[in-house]
Design an enzyme around this catalytic site. Structure first.
Site, PDB file in Angstrom:
ATOM      1  N   ARG A 148       0.802  -1.423   0.128  1.00 42.18           N
ATOM      2  CA  ARG A 148      -0.032  -0.125  -0.294  1.00 42.18           C
ATOM      3  C   ARG A 148       0.848   1.307  -0.015  1.00 42.18           C
ATOM      4  O   ARG A 148       1.921   1.200   0.505  1.00 42.18           O
ATOM      5  CB  ARG A 148      -0.728   0.037   1.288  1.00 42.18           C
ATOM      6  CG  ARG A 148      -1.849  -1.089   1.536  1.00 42.18           C
ATOM      7  CD  ARG A 148      -2.531  -1.100   2.762  1.00 42.18           C
ATOM      8  NE  ARG A 148      -3.518  -2.057   2.982  1.00 42.18           N
ATOM      9  CZ  ARG A 148      -3.140  -3.202   3.763  1.00 42.18           C
ATOM     10  NH1 ARG A 148      -2.008  -3.583   4.284  1.00 42.18           N
ATOM     11  NH2 ARG A 148      -4.209  -4.407   3.624  1.00 42.18           N
ATOM     12  N   HIS A 244      -1.900   2.171  -5.726  1.00 45.79           N
ATOM     13  CA  HIS A 244      -2.841   1.029  -5.543  1.00 45.79           C
ATOM     14  C   HIS A 244      -2.865   0.096  -6.742  1.00 45.79           C
ATOM     15  O   HIS A 244      -2.983  -1.218  -6.640  1.00 45.79           O
ATOM     16  CB  HIS A 244      -4.212   1.267  -4.799  1.00 45.79           C
ATOM     17  CG  HIS A 244      -4.593   0.471  -3.638  1.00 45.79           C
ATOM     18  ND1 HIS A 244      -3.728   0.568  -2.404  1.00 45.79           N
ATOM     19  CD2 HIS A 244      -5.487  -0.370  -3.527  1.00 45.79           C
ATOM     20  CE1 HIS A 244      -4.281  -0.322  -1.738  1.00 45.79           C
ATOM     21  NE2 HIS A 244      -5.470  -0.869  -2.418  1.00 45.79           N
ATOM     22  N   ARG A 247      -0.161  -2.701  -6.604  1.00 42.96           N
ATOM     23  CA  ARG A 247      -0.508  -3.521  -5.657  1.00 42.96           C
ATOM     24  C   ARG A 247      -1.644  -4.455  -6.484  1.00 42.96           C
ATOM     25  O   ARG A 247      -1.295  -5.692  -6.094  1.00 42.96           O
ATOM     26  CB  ARG A 247      -0.999  -2.815  -4.342  1.00 42.96           C
ATOM     27  CG  ARG A 247      -1.718  -4.016  -3.321  1.00 42.96           C
ATOM     28  CD  ARG A 247      -1.954  -3.104  -2.071  1.00 42.96           C
ATOM     29  NE  ARG A 247      -2.737  -3.914  -1.365  1.00 42.96           N
ATOM     30  CZ  ARG A 247      -2.559  -4.589   0.001  1.00 42.96           C
ATOM     31  NH1 ARG A 247      -1.268  -4.815  -0.091  1.00 42.96           N
ATOM     32  NH2 ARG A 247      -3.117  -5.059   0.663  1.00 42.96           N
TER      33      ARG A 247
END
Length: 298
Positions: A148, A244, A247
C-alpha cells in the site's frame, strides 16, 4: 450524551480496541460528522442515544442526492459501526441502522496494469535526475512487494532483511508482516541508498526512513500519486491509475502465474481471504485453466 463526547470515546475505541490506523479512524469519524452536520443544518436537536431510525433515514435520503451508491453504502457502514459501538458500551439497546439497508452495488474490480505497461512506466523514469533512482526503486517496491502507498512511505531501512530475502511491512492497524523481495528490487533499492540517499541532508527523525524527499524528510502520499500520474501521462497511458494499481497488478500477475490465494493473502496483508478472492474475478482465463487441468472430463 453529546455528539462530541461520543465521537472522542469512539475514536479511542477504534484506536485502542480495534487497532485502526489514523486514516481509518478519520474515515469512520467523518461519516458520523456528516450526520451531525445534517442535524445542525436542519435544526434537529437529538443526542446519539436518542436519535431515531427515521431521522437517520432522512439523512440518508439527503446524501443520496449528492453521492453515488458506493459512497452512500460506505457512509451507512460507518454509521452502523458507530452505533454498534454505542450498543457495545450499553449506551443504547438497539442499533437504529438495523432496519436500514445499504444500496445494492456491484463489486468493483480494481484496475490493473499489464507487465508491458508496468515496464513502460518504470522505463519512463528520468534517471538523469537525482530523484530518478528513488522513483524507480519506489515503483519496483510497490509492484515487486504489493505494498500500500502508506506502507511504502513508512518503510524503514531497519525493515530491510535482504540477506533473508524479506522486508518487514507495517500495515493497517500497525499489523506487521514479512514480504518476500526479489533480487532486482533489492538491487534498485541499494542503488538509491548508496548513490543518492547518502548525499541527502537527512532531517532529524528521518534517519531510518528509506524513501526521502529532496529536503531529507518522508515523502507524502500525494507525492507518490503525482509521480505515478506524471509517468502515466508521459507514456500516453489512457488508464486512470494510482499507487494502489501496482498492488492490484502484483496480486493479479501472481495469480495468473498460478500462485495460490492463501500465499497472496499473506503477502498483501489481507485479514480475510474474501478480500483476496476479488483477484480471481479479474482473470477469467485462470478459472478456465483450473477446469482444464483438474476436471475429470477435461
Amino acid at each position: 450524551m453529546k455528539w462530541q463526547n461520543a465521537l472522542k470515546d469512539y475514536q479511542l475505541y477504534l484506536q485502542i480496541e480495534r487497532g485502526l490506523s489514523k486514516n481509518s479512524i478519520s474515515s469512520y469519524t467523518n461519516d458520523v460528522q456528516k450526520l451531525t452536520t445534517f442535524l445542525e443544518t436542519n435544526d434537529i436537536v437529538v443526542s446519539p442515544t436518542s436519535i431515531s431510525t427515521e431521522t437517520i433515514q432522512e439523512f440518508i435520503y439527503e446524501i443520496a442526492k449528492k453521492v453515488n451508491a458506493r459512497s452512500q453504502s460506505r457512509i451507512i457502514s460507518g454509521l452502523r459501526s458507530f452505533f454498534n459501538y454505542l450498543v457495545f458500551e450499553d449506551y443504547i439497546k438497539n442499533n437504529p441502522l438495523d432496519l436500514i439497508e445499504s444500496p445494492k452495488i456491484g463489486r468493483k474490480l480494481p484496475d490493473t496494469l499489464s507487465e508491458v505497461e508496468i515496464d513502460k512506466i518504470i522505463g519512463a523514469v528520468d534517471l538523469s535526475k537525482p530523484e530518478g533512482e528513488r522513483n524507480r526503486a519506489m515503483l519496483e517496491t510497490l509492484y515487486g512487494c504489493g505494498l500500500r502507498v502508506s506502507e511504502l512511505i513508512n518503510l524503514k531501512i531497519s525493515d530491510l532483511f535482504f540477506d533473508e530475502g524479506f522486508i518487514k511491512v507495517t500495515g493497517k492497524g500497525d499489523k506487521q508482516r514479512f514480504v518476500p523481495i526479489v533480487e532486482i528490487t533489492q538491487k534498485y533499492i541499494n542503488i538509491y541508498r548508496h548513490e543518492v540517499r547518502n548525499h541527502l541532508n537527512i532531517q532529524a527523525g528521518y534517519e531510518d526512513t528509506l524513501f526521502l524527499n529532496r529536503r531529507g524528510k518522508k515523502l507524502t502520499r500525494a507525492m507518490i500519486f503525482t509521480i505515478i500520474k506524471q509517468l502515466a501521462e508521459k507514456i500516453g497511458l489512457k488508464k486512470s491509475i494510482s499507487p494502489h494499481t501496482f498492488r492490484h497488478s502484483f496480486a493479479t500477475h501472481l495469480l495468473q502465474n498460478n500462485a495460490d490465494l492463501r500465499s497472496i493473502q499473506l503477502m498483501l496483508g489481507h485479514e480475510s481471504i474474501t478480500t483476496t478472492e476479488i483477484y480471481v474475478h479479474l482473470d477469467k482465463s485462470h478459472l478456465t485453466k483450473v477446469v482444464e487441468q483438474f476436471h475429470p472430463r477435461k
